[in-house]
Design a protein around this motif. Structure first.
Motif, PDB file in Angstrom:
ATOM      1  N   ASN A   1       0.824  -1.209   0.000  1.00  0.00           N
ATOM      2  CA  ASN A   1       0.000   0.000   0.000  1.00  0.00           C
ATOM      3  C   ASN A   1       0.859   1.260   0.000  1.00  0.00           C
ATOM      4  O   ASN A   1       0.522   2.240  -0.659  1.00  0.00           O
TER       5      ASN A   1
ATOM      6  N   SER B   1       0.999   4.010  -2.924  1.00  0.00           N
ATOM      7  CA  SER B   1       0.714   5.403  -2.589  1.00  0.00           C
ATOM      8  C   SER B   1       1.818   6.326  -3.082  1.00  0.00           C
ATOM      9  O   SER B   1       1.541   7.427  -3.571  1.00  0.00           O
TER      10      SER B   1
ATOM     11  N   ILE C   1      -5.910  10.378   0.482  1.00  0.00           N
ATOM     12  CA  ILE C   1      -7.226   9.768   0.227  1.00  0.00           C
ATOM     13  C   ILE C   1      -7.056   8.372  -0.374  1.00  0.00           C
ATOM     14  O   ILE C   1      -7.739   7.421   0.016  1.00  0.00           O
ATOM     15  N   PHE C   2      -6.129   8.230  -1.311  1.00  0.00           N
ATOM     16  CA  PHE C   2      -5.864   6.938  -1.933  1.00  0.00           C
ATOM     17  C   PHE C   2      -5.378   5.926  -0.895  1.00  0.00           C
ATOM     18  O   PHE C   2      -5.818   4.775  -0.877  1.00  0.00           O
TER      19      PHE C   2
ATOM     20  N   ILE D   1      -5.865   5.962   2.414  1.00  0.00           N
ATOM     21  CA  ILE D   1      -6.963   5.615   3.322  1.00  0.00           C
ATOM     22  C   ILE D   1      -7.901   4.628   2.650  1.00  0.00           C
ATOM     23  O   ILE D   1      -8.364   3.661   3.277  1.00  0.00           O
ATOM     24  N   TYR D   2      -8.174   4.825   1.369  1.00  0.00           N
ATOM     25  CA  TYR D   2      -9.009   3.869   0.633  1.00  0.00           C
ATOM     26  C   TYR D   2      -8.361   2.494   0.627  1.00  0.00           C
ATOM     27  O   TYR D   2      -9.019   1.494   0.910  1.00  0.00           O
ATOM     28  N   ARG D   3      -7.059   2.439   0.297  1.00  0.00           N
ATOM     29  CA  ARG D   3      -6.364   1.152   0.203  1.00  0.00           C
ATOM     30  C   ARG D   3      -6.325   0.427   1.540  1.00  0.00           C
ATOM     31  O   ARG D   3      -6.465  -0.787   1.596  1.00  0.00           O
TER      32      ARG D   3
ATOM     33  N   ILE E   1     -10.898   1.295   3.669  1.00  0.00           N
ATOM     34  CA  ILE E   1     -12.168   1.054   2.990  1.00  0.00           C
ATOM     35  C   ILE E   1     -12.171  -0.289   2.274  1.00  0.00           C
ATOM     36  O   ILE E   1     -13.154  -1.027   2.342  1.00  0.00           O
ATOM     37  N   ARG E   2     -11.070  -0.637   1.609  1.00  0.00           N
ATOM     38  CA  ARG E   2     -11.047  -1.926   0.918  1.00  0.00           C
ATOM     39  C   ARG E   2     -11.154  -3.078   1.898  1.00  0.00           C
ATOM     40  O   ARG E   2     -11.811  -4.081   1.620  1.00  0.00           O
ATOM     41  N   LYS E   3     -10.501  -2.944   3.063  1.00  0.00           N
ATOM     42  CA  LYS E   3     -10.585  -3.988   4.079  1.00  0.00           C
ATOM     43  C   LYS E   3     -12.024  -4.155   4.544  1.00  0.00           C
ATOM     44  O   LYS E   3     -12.526  -5.270   4.690  1.00  0.00           O
ATOM     45  N   TYR E   4     -12.728  -3.041   4.752  1.00  0.00           N
ATOM     46  CA  TYR E   4     -14.121  -3.076   5.181  1.00  0.00           C
ATOM     47  C   TYR E   4     -15.011  -3.683   4.102  1.00  0.00           C
ATOM     48  O   TYR E   4     -15.887  -4.499   4.386  1.00  0.00           O
ATOM     49  N   LEU E   5     -14.792  -3.313   2.835  1.00  0.00           N
ATOM     50  CA  LEU E   5     -15.617  -3.837   1.754  1.00  0.00           C
ATOM     51  C   LEU E   5     -15.418  -5.338   1.571  1.00  0.00           C
ATOM     52  O   LEU E   5     -16.377  -6.077   1.351  1.00  0.00           O
TER      53      LEU E   5
END
Length: 60
Positions: free
Chosen positions: A4, A8, A40-41, A43-45, A48-52
Motif C-alpha cells: 500500500n 501510494s 485519500i488513496f 486511506i481507501y487502500r 475502505i477496501r478492508k471493510y468492503l
C-alpha cells in the motif's frame, strides 16, 4: 501494508506529474494537492477496501 505504501508513493508521483503537465501552478500547491490525493488513496487502500472485502466475505 508495504504494498500500500509503494502504491501510494507511485500514485503521488503520477498525480504530481499530471498536475505539472496540465496545471503548471506553483510547486507548493502541486505538492499539497498531490499529497491530499495520495492520502485519500492510502486511506481507501488501507481502511475502505478492508471493510468492503469483510462485508463481501460475510455475504458468501
Amino acid at each position: 501494508m508495504k504494498q500500500n505504501i509503494i502504491y501510494s508513493v507511485l500514485f503521488f508521483i503520477v498525480l504530481f506529474i499530471l498536475k505539472y503537465f496540465f496545471d503548471k501552478s506553483d510547486t507548493q500547491s502541486m505538492l499539497i494537492s498531490s499529497a491530499i490525493g495520495t492520502l485519500i488513496f492510502f486511506i481507501y487502500r488501507v481502511l475502505i477496501r478492508k471493510y468492503l472485502y469483510k462485508q463481501k466475505d460475510q455475504e458468501n
